[in-house]
Structures are given as C-alpha cells and as structure tokens.
Scaffold this motif. Structure first.
Motif, PDB file in Angstrom:
ATOM      1  N   ALA A 283      18.822 -39.142 124.544  1.00  0.00           N
ATOM      2  CA  ALA A 283      17.553 -39.726 124.113  1.00  0.00           C
ATOM      3  C   ALA A 283      17.020 -40.689 125.164  1.00  0.00           C
ATOM      4  N   SER A 284      15.709 -40.689 125.337  1.00  0.00           N
ATOM      5  CA  SER A 284      15.080 -41.629 126.260  1.00  0.00           C
ATOM      6  C   SER A 284      15.058 -43.014 125.631  1.00  0.00           C
ATOM      7  N   ILE A 285      14.841 -44.012 126.469  1.00  0.00           N
ATOM      8  CA  ILE A 285      14.792 -45.382 125.965  1.00  0.00           C
ATOM      9  C   ILE A 285      13.599 -45.566 125.040  1.00  0.00           C
ATOM     10  N   SER A 286      12.528 -44.802 125.273  1.00  0.00           N
ATOM     11  CA  SER A 286      11.352 -44.889 124.391  1.00  0.00           C
ATOM     12  C   SER A 286      11.711 -44.457 122.975  1.00  0.00           C
ATOM     13  N   LEU A 287      12.441 -43.332 122.864  1.00  0.00           N
ATOM     14  CA  LEU A 287      12.844 -42.859 121.549  1.00  0.00           C
ATOM     15  C   LEU A 287      13.847 -43.799 120.892  1.00  0.00           C
ATOM     16  N   LYS A 288      14.752 -44.360 121.689  1.00  0.00           N
ATOM     17  CA  LYS A 288      15.713 -45.311 121.135  1.00  0.00           C
ATOM     18  C   LYS A 288      15.016 -46.546 120.590  1.00  0.00           C
ATOM     19  N   LEU A 289      13.998 -47.021 121.295  1.00  0.00           N
ATOM     20  CA  LEU A 289      13.256 -48.192 120.836  1.00  0.00           C
ATOM     21  C   LEU A 289      12.518 -47.889 119.544  1.00  0.00           C
ATOM     22  N   ILE A 290      11.908 -46.710 119.470  1.00  0.00           N
ATOM     23  CA  ILE A 290      11.209 -46.317 118.240  1.00  0.00           C
ATOM     24  C   ILE A 290      12.191 -46.243 117.076  1.00  0.00           C
ATOM     25  N   GLN A 291      13.365 -45.672 117.344  1.00  0.00           N
ATOM     26  CA  GLN A 291      14.377 -45.550 116.293  1.00  0.00           C
ATOM     27  C   GLN A 291      14.853 -46.923 115.830  1.00  0.00           C
ATOM     28  N   ARG A 292      15.079 -47.834 116.775  1.00  0.00           N
ATOM     29  CA  ARG A 292      15.558 -49.170 116.410  1.00  0.00           C
ATOM     30  C   ARG A 292      14.509 -49.901 115.566  1.00  0.00           C
ATOM     31  N   ARG A 293      13.252 -49.810 115.957  1.00  0.00           N
ATOM     32  CA  ARG A 293      12.197 -50.450 115.177  1.00  0.00           C
ATOM     33  C   ARG A 293      12.090 -49.834 113.784  1.00  0.00           C
ATOM     34  N   SER A 294      12.260 -48.513 113.715  1.00  0.00           N
ATOM     35  CA  SER A 294      12.208 -47.839 112.420  1.00  0.00           C
ATOM     36  C   SER A 294      13.371 -48.276 111.531  1.00  0.00           C
ATOM     37  N   ASP A 295      14.569 -48.390 112.112  1.00  0.00           N
ATOM     38  CA  ASP A 295      15.735 -48.846 111.354  1.00  0.00           C
ATOM     39  C   ASP A 295      15.518 -50.250 110.803  1.00  0.00           C
ATOM     40  N   ILE A 296      14.952 -51.124 111.637  1.00  0.00           N
ATOM     41  CA  ILE A 296      14.702 -52.497 111.194  1.00  0.00           C
ATOM     42  C   ILE A 296      13.693 -52.517 110.060  1.00  0.00           C
ATOM     43  N   GLY A 297      12.623 -51.733 110.212  1.00  0.00           N
ATOM     44  CA  GLY A 297      11.617 -51.683 109.153  1.00  0.00           C
ATOM     45  C   GLY A 297      12.175 -51.171 107.839  1.00  0.00           C
ATOM     46  N   ASP A 298      13.002 -50.096 107.898  1.00  0.00           N
ATOM     47  CA  ASP A 298      13.596 -49.548 106.678  1.00  0.00           C
ATOM     48  C   ASP A 298      14.522 -50.557 106.015  1.00  0.00           C
ATOM     49  N   ALA A 299      15.318 -51.242 106.844  1.00  0.00           N
ATOM     50  CA  ALA A 299      16.262 -52.209 106.286  1.00  0.00           C
ATOM     51  C   ALA A 299      15.544 -53.400 105.660  1.00  0.00           C
ATOM     52  N   LEU A 300      14.459 -53.847 106.270  1.00  0.00           N
ATOM     53  CA  LEU A 300      13.698 -54.955 105.700  1.00  0.00           C
ATOM     54  C   LEU A 300      13.124 -54.589 104.330  1.00  0.00           C
ATOM     55  N   LEU A 301      12.699 -53.351 104.198  1.00  0.00           N
ATOM     56  CA  LEU A 301      12.193 -52.902 102.896  1.00  0.00           C
ATOM     57  C   LEU A 301      13.300 -52.942 101.846  1.00  0.00           C
ATOM     58  N   GLN A 302      14.523 -52.565 102.240  1.00  0.00           N
ATOM     59  CA  GLN A 302      15.631 -52.553 101.296  1.00  0.00           C
ATOM     60  C   GLN A 302      16.082 -53.977 100.938  1.00  0.00           C
ATOM     61  N   LEU A 303      15.825 -54.947 101.821  1.00  0.00           N
ATOM     62  CA  LEU A 303      16.167 -56.340 101.537  1.00  0.00           C
ATOM     63  C   LEU A 303      15.054 -57.082 100.805  1.00  0.00           C
ATOM     64  N   ASP A 304      13.976 -56.386 100.507  1.00  0.00           N
ATOM     65  CA  ASP A 304      12.794 -57.053  99.958  1.00  0.00           C
ATOM     66  C   ASP A 304      13.107 -57.811  98.661  1.00  0.00           C
ATOM     67  N   ALA A 305      13.995 -57.252  97.860  1.00  0.00           N
ATOM     68  CA  ALA A 305      14.302 -57.889  96.570  1.00  0.00           C
ATOM     69  C   ALA A 305      15.039 -59.211  96.746  1.00  0.00           C
ATOM     70  N   HIS A 306      15.666 -59.431  97.914  1.00  0.00           N
ATOM     71  CA  HIS A 306      16.397 -60.678  98.169  1.00  0.00           C
ATOM     72  C   HIS A 306      15.599 -61.663  99.024  1.00  0.00           C
ATOM     73  N   PHE A 307      14.476 -61.221  99.526  1.00  0.00           N
ATOM     74  CA  PHE A 307      13.707 -62.082 100.443  1.00  0.00           C
ATOM     75  C   PHE A 307      12.914 -63.121  99.646  1.00  0.00           C
ATOM     76  N   SER A 308      13.057 -64.387 100.015  1.00  0.00           N
ATOM     77  CA  SER A 308      12.389 -65.481  99.312  1.00  0.00           C
ATOM     78  C   SER A 308      11.294 -66.067 100.191  1.00  0.00           C
ATOM     79  N   ASN A 309      10.045 -65.854  99.776  1.00  0.00           N
ATOM     80  CA  ASN A 309       8.922 -66.452 100.495  1.00  0.00           C
ATOM     81  C   ASN A 309       8.938 -67.972 100.382  1.00  0.00           C
ATOM     82  N   ALA A 310       9.405 -68.459  99.229  1.00  0.00           N
ATOM     83  CA  ALA A 310       9.449 -69.909  99.038  1.00  0.00           C
ATOM     84  C   ALA A 310      10.422 -70.553 100.026  1.00  0.00           C
ATOM     85  N   TYR A 311      11.578 -69.928 100.217  1.00  0.00           N
ATOM     86  CA  TYR A 311      12.555 -70.459 101.175  1.00  0.00           C
ATOM     87  C   TYR A 311      12.004 -70.392 102.592  1.00  0.00           C
ATOM     88  N   ARG A 312      11.368 -69.291 102.898  1.00  0.00           N
ATOM     89  CA  ARG A 312      10.780 -69.127 104.237  1.00  0.00           C
ATOM     90  C   ARG A 312       9.742 -70.217 104.500  1.00  0.00           C
TER      91      ARG A 312
END
Length: 400
Positions: A283-312
């Motif tokens: 894989a090229s570095i471009s594809l790896k970067l896209i994959q890493r960003r996609s992984d982060i986005g998916d994981a953030l969605l799964q953590l949404d129920a634990h994310f506290s805007n008030a704490y932030r």
C-alpha cells in the motif's frame, strides 16, 4: 569497445535525459492531448537522441550502415536543430499569450528550422568530405566549401534557439515560485551553458579560418559543457514534477506518523475497528493515511456514548486565559478534545456504563486530529485526565 570509445560526456547526459523522459511519460500518456506535455516529452526525447547519435562509436556505426563517409554529420545536425526548434516551441507554450499570435510564431519557428534542416542535406550533397572524422569534424572541415556553411548554420541556429529560450525562461521564472521556479533556474543555467558550448565551437572554428589551431576548444571543452547543459535542463524539467511528488509523499508520511498516538489510543479500545486492513508492504503512504484517518473516525463514533462534552468544555475553560491568541485557543481546544477522548477511551476499556452526551457532528468534523494526537503523546493535562479516568475505573471495579 575500448575505454576511449565509452565517451562519458555523451553517455551520461543521454541516460539522464532518458530517465527524465521516463518520469514524464506517465503524465504524457494520461494527458496526451495537452500540447505542453507533448512538447516537453518531445524535447527530452530529441535531446537524448542528440547525445546518442553524437556518440563517436554511434557516428561510426551510422556511417558504416549507410555507406557514405560522414553521413552521420548532417544527421546529428538535423536532430540538434529539431531540439533547438523544440526548445523555442516549448517556451512559447509556457509563456502563453494570444493564441493566434502564438500559433503564427510557432509556425514561423517550425518553418525556419525546417528550412535549415533542408539546407544541411543540400549542402552536404555538394561537400567533399572523404576522410571520416568521429570527434573533430567541425574543425577538420572548417575551411571545406559547403561543409563550412553547414557547420556555421547549425551553430547559429543553436545559438539563436538557446539565447531566445534562455531569455524567455528568465522572464517567466520571475513570475513563479517554489519548485517550478527552481526548475526554471536550472533550465536558464542549462541554456547559458549551451551558449558557452557554442562559444567554444566558434573559437575553434574561427581559429582554423585564421590559420591557427585551437581544436581543443571543440574536442575537449565543448563536449563536457554539453554534458552539463543536458543535466541542468533535464533536472530542470523533472524537478517540479518529481519534487512535488516527493514533497507530497513526505507530508503524507509525516501526517501518518503524527496520527499514531491517537490511533493507538483508539485501537486499544476497539482493536477490530481500528486495524489497518491494507497490505502494508504494497500500500502507498496515501492509502495508509486514508485508512488511518478512517479508523480514527470509526473509533470515535463507537466512543460517542462515553464522550462528555461537559468534561471537554471544563478542561478547555481551565486552559484558556484572557488575551489568548487564536493559535493559543486552538491549542487549548486540541488538548481539551484529547483529554475528553482519553477519558472516553478509558471508560470504554473499564466497561463503564455509557454516560456521555456524544460529540456533535460539527465538532467531529472540525477536530484537528494531528494536534489531538500530539496532545495525547505530550500534554500533561491529557496524562492527568488518563490517570483520573483509570482511578475512577479502578474504584468502580472495586465497588462492584
């Protein structure tokens, strides 16, 4: 073939020009209708052909194959003149301007240089050149009728093309910057060295006319200068293209590495959702970067129920101070986001019940992932948030 036959001033520039053409070839194939790309490709290919056919063993081969002594001379001059015309056409395409005037000027250039090429062959038909010369034909036949005119004609045509191309390129480079400007500077140097090549040739030939022998300028000085000319011009052509690709690849690799702390934080929570699924070796570095960003986005969605805007918001309020600049506020926001993400990840790992209010879509889209990843790695505020979350998880586990 002896060492003397392997003549470096011809082999090296031919190789450099062929490599430059190969680098440009994919773009030319994709955008074949672009006249500028066609002109660049043609120029590089013709320039390489000049050095290939001016190579002394190749001159001997052409003479033997055709069976006419020194027939390689007008052939090399023809290729060199085509190169000169290609230089002018390319610079005219670059400069742009009124299409009608540009077409008329290009037609003039093509017509004049075509007439010069015809003159080579007509004059050669009348020239008496019985002795084969592989390296010093210009000076050996400098006083020979008809051949003398051919030599002067090709040098004048070459000088005019290089001088005009150099001036037009110099005028253009003052209007651009970056890698394109650097490439144009190298090309101007190459055209200037071409004029040094011509000066060496003129010196040797005029010396012959005056009854002197300065052949070394033609046989020993001019070829190495021509080698430098070709290298400067070839690198000038490929630098903007290759340099831009290298620069982009370096920036993507830097971003990929910068996101690693954030990716690891989320990967530890949901390893199946944050695994790079690309073949890492291919894989090229471009594809790896896209994959890493996609992984982060998916994981953030799964953590949404634990994310506290008030704490932030609480962390952010503790970090900002009156009079902070916009850059300071952005840095504080990244640290606050990182602290909230780390707290949410710790809560998920500890199996805590979902008590967050979720990250808004607007905030999620505006996250500075690079700055958040840096804060996760370096900020003491984020490390403190991680410690607090771990203690809270331990206490909750003990209570149950």
């Amino acid at each position: 073939m002896t060492i003397q036959d392997f003549y470096i001033p011809y082999v090296i520039p031919a190789a450099v020009l062929i490599v430059a053409f190969a680098i440009k070839a994919p773009a030319m194939m994709r955008y074949w209708r672009n006249p500028l790309l066609r002109a660049v490709g043609g120029l590089l290919l013709v320039a390489a052909a000049v050095f290939v056919f001016a190579y002394p063993p190749m001159i001997a081969l052409v003479n033997d194959l055709v069976g006419i002594t020194n027939i390689a001379a007008p052939w090399v001059y023809t290729i060199l003149t085509v190169y000169c015309g290609s230089c002018l056409v390319l610079v005219l395409y670059w400069r742009g301007g009124d299409p009608t005037a540009m077409k008329r000027f290009i037609w003039t250039v093509v017509s004049v240089y075509a007439a010069v090429i015809v003159a080579f062959w007509v004059l050669f038909a009348f020239a008496e050149v019985p002795v084969e010369r592989l390296r010093d034909l210009d000076t050996y036949y400098a006083n020979t009728p008809y051949m003398r005119e051919i030599i002067v004609l090709y040098l004048v045509a070459h000088s005019i093309a290089c001088l005009t191309s150099g001036i037009l390129t110099w005028n253009w480079l003052r209007r651009v910057d970056g890698l394109l400007r650097a490439g144009l500077v190298l090309m101007v140097i190459g055209y200037a060295l071409n004029l040094v090549y011509d000066a060496a040739k003129y010196t040797a030939i005029i010396a012959r006319w005056l009854g002197h022998n300065l052949d070394t300028f033609s046989t020993d000085v001019a070829p190495p200068v021509a080698c430098l000319c070709a290298i400067f011009i070839a690198v000038g052509f490929i630098l903007p293209h290759a340099g831009q690709g290298i620069q982009q690849s370096w920036e993507e690799r830097r971003q990929y590495c910068r996101l690693r702390p954030l990716w690891l934080e989320l990967h530890s929570v949901q390893p199946n959702a944050a695994t790079v699924r690309l073949p890492l070796l291919r894989a090229s570095i471009s594809l790896k970067l896209i994959q890493r960003r996609s992984d982060i986005g998916d994981a953030l969605l799964q953590l949404d129920a634990h994310f506290s805007n008030a704490y932030r918001d609480q962390v952010y309020a503790q970090l900002v101070r009156p009079g902070d600049t916009e850059a300071d506020q952005r840095a504080a926001a990244a640290v606050a986001d990182a602290a909230a993400i780390v707290a949410a990840a710790s809560a998920a790992r500890a199996g805590e019940s979902a008590r967050g209010d979720g990250m808004s879509n607007e905030r999620r889209l505006n996250l500075d992932l690079g700055a958040i990843s840096k804060a996760i790695q370096r900020s003491p505020v984020v490390q403190h948030a991680r410690t607090q979350a771990m203690h809270r998880g331990i206490h909750q586990e003990a209570a149950t």
